[in-house]
Scaffold this motif. Sequence first.
Motif, PDB file in Angstrom:
ATOM      1  N   ALA A 132      15.838 -12.723  40.070  1.00  0.00           N
ATOM      2  CA  ALA A 132      16.184 -12.619  38.510  1.00  0.00           C
ATOM      3  C   ALA A 132      17.216 -13.715  37.995  1.00  0.00           C
ATOM      4  O   ALA A 132      17.459 -13.294  36.551  1.00  0.00           O
ATOM      5  CB  ALA A 132      16.877 -11.353  38.868  1.00  0.00           C
ATOM      6  N   PHE A 133      18.406 -13.246  38.788  1.00  0.00           N
ATOM      7  CA  PHE A 133      19.167 -14.907  38.202  1.00  0.00           C
ATOM      8  C   PHE A 133      17.965 -16.267  37.806  1.00  0.00           C
ATOM      9  O   PHE A 133      18.447 -16.708  36.240  1.00  0.00           O
ATOM     10  CB  PHE A 133      20.085 -16.000  38.447  1.00  0.00           C
ATOM     11  CG  PHE A 133      21.471 -14.345  38.528  1.00  0.00           C
ATOM     12  CD1 PHE A 133      22.154 -14.940  37.528  1.00  0.00           C
ATOM     13  CD2 PHE A 133      21.466 -13.179  39.329  1.00  0.00           C
ATOM     14  CE1 PHE A 133      23.518 -14.153  37.568  1.00  0.00           C
ATOM     15  CE2 PHE A 133      22.198 -12.297  38.947  1.00  0.00           C
ATOM     16  CZ  PHE A 133      23.830 -12.782  37.997  1.00  0.00           C
ATOM     17  N   ILE A 147      12.585  -6.798  29.248  1.00  0.00           N
ATOM     18  CA  ILE A 147      12.553  -5.972  30.375  1.00  0.00           C
ATOM     19  C   ILE A 147      13.376  -6.578  31.552  1.00  0.00           C
ATOM     20  O   ILE A 147      14.531  -6.049  32.508  1.00  0.00           O
ATOM     21  CB  ILE A 147      11.427  -6.057  31.365  1.00  0.00           C
ATOM     22  CG1 ILE A 147      10.410  -4.969  30.003  1.00  0.00           C
ATOM     23  CG2 ILE A 147      11.170  -5.531  32.546  1.00  0.00           C
ATOM     24  CD1 ILE A 147       8.558  -5.674  30.272  1.00  0.00           C
ATOM     25  N   LEU A 148      13.834  -8.636  31.034  1.00  0.00           N
ATOM     26  CA  LEU A 148      14.599  -8.919  32.583  1.00  0.00           C
ATOM     27  C   LEU A 148      16.426  -8.878  32.713  1.00  0.00           C
ATOM     28  O   LEU A 148      17.019  -8.648  33.486  1.00  0.00           O
ATOM     29  CB  LEU A 148      13.768 -10.477  32.588  1.00  0.00           C
ATOM     30  CG  LEU A 148      15.095 -11.501  32.757  1.00  0.00           C
ATOM     31  CD1 LEU A 148      14.239 -11.594  34.648  1.00  0.00           C
ATOM     32  CD2 LEU A 148      14.433 -12.555  32.582  1.00  0.00           C
ATOM     33  N   GLU A 201      19.679 -10.652  47.346  1.00  0.00           N
ATOM     34  CA  GLU A 201      19.069 -11.023  46.082  1.00  0.00           C
ATOM     35  C   GLU A 201      18.647  -9.847  45.376  1.00  0.00           C
ATOM     36  O   GLU A 201      18.799  -8.677  45.252  1.00  0.00           O
ATOM     37  CB  GLU A 201      17.180 -11.017  46.402  1.00  0.00           C
ATOM     38  CG  GLU A 201      17.158 -12.990  47.001  1.00  0.00           C
ATOM     39  CD  GLU A 201      15.769 -12.681  47.288  1.00  0.00           C
ATOM     40  OE1 GLU A 201      15.174 -12.524  47.586  1.00  0.00           O
ATOM     41  OE2 GLU A 201      15.281 -14.389  47.806  1.00  0.00           O
ATOM     42  N   SER A 202      18.390 -10.244  43.556  1.00  0.00           N
ATOM     43  CA  SER A 202      17.648  -9.202  42.693  1.00  0.00           C
ATOM     44  C   SER A 202      16.290  -9.186  42.481  1.00  0.00           C
ATOM     45  O   SER A 202      16.090 -10.172  41.537  1.00  0.00           O
ATOM     46  CB  SER A 202      18.869  -9.390  41.589  1.00  0.00           C
ATOM     47  OG  SER A 202      19.741  -9.857  42.203  1.00  0.00           O
ATOM     48  N   PRO A 203      16.080  -8.567  43.024  1.00  0.00           N
ATOM     49  CA  PRO A 203      14.806  -8.145  42.816  1.00  0.00           C
ATOM     50  C   PRO A 203      13.752  -7.649  40.835  1.00  0.00           C
ATOM     51  O   PRO A 203      14.531  -7.956  40.639  1.00  0.00           O
ATOM     52  CB  PRO A 203      14.195  -7.148  43.323  1.00  0.00           C
ATOM     53  CG  PRO A 203      14.685  -5.818  43.149  1.00  0.00           C
ATOM     54  CD  PRO A 203      16.755  -7.018  43.347  1.00  0.00           C
ATOM     55  N   LEU A 204      13.408  -8.440  39.976  1.00  0.00           N
ATOM     56  CA  LEU A 204      12.586  -9.076  38.880  1.00  0.00           C
ATOM     57  C   LEU A 204      11.811  -7.213  39.292  1.00  0.00           C
ATOM     58  O   LEU A 204      11.025  -6.708  39.973  1.00  0.00           O
ATOM     59  CB  LEU A 204      11.682  -9.740  39.037  1.00  0.00           C
ATOM     60  CG  LEU A 204      12.594 -11.299  39.335  1.00  0.00           C
ATOM     61  CD1 LEU A 204      11.223 -11.892  39.121  1.00  0.00           C
ATOM     62  CD2 LEU A 204      13.334 -10.877  37.774  1.00  0.00           C
ATOM     63  N   PRO A 205      11.843  -6.295  38.373  1.00  0.00           N
ATOM     64  CA  PRO A 205      11.181  -5.108  37.454  1.00  0.00           C
ATOM     65  C   PRO A 205       9.855  -5.136  37.960  1.00  0.00           C
ATOM     66  O   PRO A 205       9.090  -6.335  37.373  1.00  0.00           O
ATOM     67  CB  PRO A 205      11.879  -4.922  36.862  1.00  0.00           C
ATOM     68  CG  PRO A 205      12.601  -5.742  35.983  1.00  0.00           C
ATOM     69  CD  PRO A 205      12.447  -7.086  36.691  1.00  0.00           C
ATOM     70  N   ASP A 206       8.464  -4.292  38.104  1.00  0.00           N
ATOM     71  CA  ASP A 206       7.478  -4.686  38.685  1.00  0.00           C
ATOM     72  C   ASP A 206       7.181  -5.217  37.064  1.00  0.00           C
ATOM     73  O   ASP A 206       5.989  -5.366  36.945  1.00  0.00           O
ATOM     74  CB  ASP A 206       6.839  -3.269  38.934  1.00  0.00           C
ATOM     75  CG  ASP A 206       7.528  -3.065  40.545  1.00  0.00           C
ATOM     76  OD1 ASP A 206       7.699  -4.132  40.891  1.00  0.00           O
ATOM     77  OD2 ASP A 206       7.836  -1.761  40.814  1.00  0.00           O
ATOM     78  N   SER A 227       4.077 -21.819  35.872  1.00  0.00           N
ATOM     79  CA  SER A 227       2.521 -20.610  34.571  1.00  0.00           C
ATOM     80  C   SER A 227       3.822 -19.436  35.077  1.00  0.00           C
ATOM     81  O   SER A 227       4.406 -18.998  36.661  1.00  0.00           O
ATOM     82  CB  SER A 227       1.532 -20.855  35.232  1.00  0.00           C
ATOM     83  OG  SER A 227       1.194 -20.850  36.658  1.00  0.00           O
ATOM     84  N   PRO A 228       3.074 -18.120  34.511  1.00  0.00           N
ATOM     85  CA  PRO A 228       3.535 -17.060  35.089  1.00  0.00           C
ATOM     86  C   PRO A 228       2.479 -16.611  36.236  1.00  0.00           C
ATOM     87  O   PRO A 228       1.732 -16.894  36.087  1.00  0.00           O
ATOM     88  CB  PRO A 228       2.137 -15.949  33.582  1.00  0.00           C
ATOM     89  CG  PRO A 228       2.256 -16.749  32.901  1.00  0.00           C
ATOM     90  CD  PRO A 228       1.897 -18.303  33.563  1.00  0.00           C
ATOM     91  N   VAL A 229       3.816 -16.250  37.355  1.00  0.00           N
ATOM     92  CA  VAL A 229       2.889 -15.414  38.145  1.00  0.00           C
ATOM     93  C   VAL A 229       2.951 -14.262  38.772  1.00  0.00           C
ATOM     94  O   VAL A 229       2.803 -13.560  40.343  1.00  0.00           O
ATOM     95  CB  VAL A 229       3.851 -15.951  39.451  1.00  0.00           C
ATOM     96  CG1 VAL A 229       3.194 -17.945  39.303  1.00  0.00           C
ATOM     97  CG2 VAL A 229       5.133 -16.008  39.665  1.00  0.00           C
ATOM     98  N   GLY A 230       3.170 -13.606  38.034  1.00  0.00           N
ATOM     99  CA  GLY A 230       3.062 -12.027  37.638  1.00  0.00           C
ATOM    100  C   GLY A 230       3.427 -11.666  38.675  1.00  0.00           C
ATOM    101  O   GLY A 230       3.228 -10.199  39.589  1.00  0.00           O
TER     102      GLY A 230
END
Length: 169
Positions: free
Chosen positions: A94-95, A129-130, A152-157, A166-169
Amino acid sequence: MSQPAEHMPNARRHGHGKGHGPAHAARHQQDQHDFHTLLKHHAQIAREVTETPDGIIATTRSHDPQIAALIRKHAVSMHERMEKGLGLRHWDPAFAEIFAQADKVEMQIELLPDGVRVIERSDDPNVAILIHAHGAVVSGFVEGGAKVAAHESPLPDAYIRMAGSSPVG
């Protein structure tokens, strides 16, 4: 579970003086010290977050004048780090992501006698969202202190990851 680089003796710490010289390293150490002090005194801190469609309004306060002053100092320092691209917690998704998206984040800081009010927003819905997730993570630090910050701080789904090439979704 991943460990923060600070807790791994042979880990490479990106952004910790890398190519920026002694002044950057000293600033990083001071920012880290302030963060750890706030974590230590987390029970003396109150935080309220309101999510908006494009970000958050977060008010963080303390009745202790020294902690309130440190909250103000920390908020200003983190804003400067965002503007200059001087990331933190590179091991934390997240950071790493919020710093990678810093050019899409608008931040306003209002200094209060007992802390700060921060408005974070973005015109990019993905970054909004982030910002929501980042606000929740910081609230978790206030609630749980160092025990929470060690993870760790997970990223939202719903967030589409952009850090890297590049985006890795």
